[in-house]
Design a protein around this motif. Structure first.
Motif, PDB file in Angstrom:
ATOM      1  N   UNK A  44       5.099   7.058  -6.446  1.00  0.00           N
ATOM      2  CA  UNK A  44       4.991   5.576  -6.601  1.00  0.00           C
ATOM      3  C   UNK A  44       5.136   4.955  -5.093  1.00  0.00           C
ATOM      4  N   UNK A  45       5.317   5.880  -4.204  1.00  0.00           N
ATOM      5  CA  UNK A  45       5.249   5.457  -2.649  1.00  0.00           C
ATOM      6  C   UNK A  45       3.524   5.405  -2.340  1.00  0.00           C
ATOM      7  N   UNK A  46       2.792   6.460  -3.038  1.00  0.00           N
ATOM      8  CA  UNK A  46       1.360   6.275  -2.802  1.00  0.00           C
ATOM      9  C   UNK A  46       0.819   5.168  -3.173  1.00  0.00           C
ATOM     10  N   UNK A  47       1.301   4.624  -4.475  1.00  0.00           N
ATOM     11  CA  UNK A  47       0.723   3.303  -5.076  1.00  0.00           C
ATOM     12  C   UNK A  47       0.949   2.357  -4.248  1.00  0.00           C
ATOM     13  N   UNK A  48       2.533   2.302  -3.691  1.00  0.00           N
ATOM     14  CA  UNK A  48       2.652   1.212  -2.636  1.00  0.00           C
ATOM     15  C   UNK A  48       1.900   1.095  -1.560  1.00  0.00           C
ATOM     16  N   UNK A  49       1.474   2.275  -1.061  1.00  0.00           N
ATOM     17  CA  UNK A  49       0.524   2.250   0.146  1.00  0.00           C
ATOM     18  C   UNK A  49      -0.824   1.750  -0.204  1.00  0.00           C
ATOM     19  N   UNK A  53      -1.775  -0.234  -2.321  1.00  0.00           N
ATOM     20  CA  UNK A  53      -1.430  -1.609  -2.791  1.00  0.00           C
ATOM     21  C   UNK A  53      -1.475  -2.420  -1.405  1.00  0.00           C
ATOM     22  N   UNK A  54      -0.718  -2.056  -0.567  1.00  0.00           N
ATOM     23  CA  UNK A  54      -0.669  -2.731   0.799  1.00  0.00           C
ATOM     24  C   UNK A  54      -1.993  -2.656   1.398  1.00  0.00           C
ATOM     25  N   UNK A  55      -2.750  -1.431   1.392  1.00  0.00           N
ATOM     26  CA  UNK A  55      -4.150  -1.406   1.886  1.00  0.00           C
ATOM     27  C   UNK A  55      -5.077  -2.513   1.335  1.00  0.00           C
ATOM     28  N   UNK A  56      -4.763  -2.403  -0.253  1.00  0.00           N
ATOM     29  CA  UNK A  56      -5.648  -3.638  -1.019  1.00  0.00           C
ATOM     30  C   UNK A  56      -5.523  -4.916  -0.328  1.00  0.00           C
ATOM     31  N   UNK A  57      -4.128  -5.204  -0.145  1.00  0.00           N
ATOM     32  CA  UNK A  57      -3.700  -6.625   0.241  1.00  0.00           C
ATOM     33  C   UNK A  57      -4.287  -6.831   1.525  1.00  0.00           C
ATOM     34  N   UNK A  58      -4.249  -6.019   2.505  1.00  0.00           N
ATOM     35  CA  UNK A  58      -4.818  -6.154   4.082  1.00  0.00           C
ATOM     36  C   UNK A  58      -6.400  -6.062   3.712  1.00  0.00           C
ATOM     37  N   UNK A  59      -6.939  -5.603   3.096  1.00  0.00           N
ATOM     38  CA  UNK A  59      -8.471  -5.663   2.721  1.00  0.00           C
ATOM     39  C   UNK A  59      -8.797  -7.127   2.174  1.00  0.00           C
ATOM     40  N   UNK A  60      -8.148  -7.517   1.243  1.00  0.00           N
ATOM     41  CA  UNK A  60      -8.238  -8.842   0.813  1.00  0.00           C
ATOM     42  C   UNK A  60      -8.325  -9.738   1.857  1.00  0.00           C
ATOM     43  N   UNK A  61      -7.113  -9.805   2.681  1.00  0.00           N
ATOM     44  CA  UNK A  61      -6.712 -10.729   3.850  1.00  0.00           C
ATOM     45  C   UNK A  61      -7.790 -10.686   4.714  1.00  0.00           C
ATOM     46  N   UNK A  62      -8.300  -9.583   5.083  1.00  0.00           N
ATOM     47  CA  UNK A  62      -9.358  -9.556   6.090  1.00  0.00           C
ATOM     48  C   UNK A  62     -10.781  -9.760   5.475  1.00  0.00           C
ATOM     49  N   UNK A  63     -11.015  -9.637   4.197  1.00  0.00           N
ATOM     50  CA  UNK A  63     -12.167 -10.160   3.789  1.00  0.00           C
ATOM     51  C   UNK A  63     -12.086 -11.762   3.938  1.00  0.00           C
ATOM     52  N   UNK A  64     -11.139 -12.250   3.395  1.00  0.00           N
ATOM     53  CA  UNK A  64     -11.045 -13.873   3.464  1.00  0.00           C
ATOM     54  C   UNK A  64     -11.196 -14.364   5.103  1.00  0.00           C
TER      55      UNK A  64
END
Length: 197
Positions: A1-6, A8-19
């Motif tokens: 679950x820690x890897x999934x959280x990491x 998800x955090x990377x996905x959020x960071x990439x989404x923010x950077x894309x915007x």
């Protein structure tokens, strides 16, 4: 679950950077519509490319080596007339980065419109990179550019013709390889990629 959280955090960071990238892109394109300043537009674009690489290095690929493949214009450490990505990266990664220029001796390539363009013959009045390529053995040769001129490598520190390679918006065709790159890859014959391959 820690890897999934990491992840998800990377996905959020990439989404923010894309915007943020989209906002930056729209800003410099709108500025270009107003002033038609090509130099400013290219500098903004290359700044954004460098910013993305710095961001990826700090946020996604921490402590990892990155290989960036791009056109000679963008990856160069220096450009006499335009601000390019390699120069922006050099500010933070000077000793850690290695800029590799790639040049062809003959053949064809796709121009900016995607149309086939036949490479020009070597310049008969000046030292041309194609003269160097024509003298080398093998289909491809790598040259690590020394920091200082050495016997037999002085040509790397002098202006050389590099037709068929976009250098700047002024359509210049000469550069000093040692200022722009850490090494060069010289290929005897090149061709544009074919769709689907």
């Amino acid at each position: 679950s820690e890897k999934v959280s990491e992840e998800a955090s990377k996905d959020l960071l990439l989404t923010q950077k894309t915007l943020l990238n989209r906002i930056n892109y729209l800003e410099f394109r709108l500025q270009f519509v107003k002033d038609k300043d090509w130099n400013r537009r290219w500098a903004a674009r290359d700044f954004c490319m460098a910013d993305n690489l710095k961001w990826l290095s700090k946020n996604i690929y921490k402590d990892e080596k990155l290989i960036i493949i791009g056109h000679n214009f963008h990856i160069a450490r220096y450009n006499e007339k335009e601000a390019v990505m390699g120069e922006f990266l050099k500010e933070d990664y000077d000793e850690e980065m290695y800029a590799l220029g790639i040049f062809g001796g003959e053949g064809s390539y796709s121009n900016n419109s995607g149309k086939k363009k036949i490479m020009t013959p070597p310049d008969s009045n000046h030292l041309d990179i194609k003269h160097i390529i024509g003298q080398l053995k093998g289909r491809g040769n790598f040259i690590n550019i020394p920091k200082e001129p050495k016997p037999g490598a002085n040509w790397l520190f002098e202006k050389i013709i590099v037709n068929d390679s976009f250098i700047d918006l002024s359509s210049s065709n000469q550069l000093i390889l040692a200022k722009h790159y850490d090494g060069i890859l010289l290929i005897d014959k090149v061709s544009q990629p074919r769709k689907g391959e």
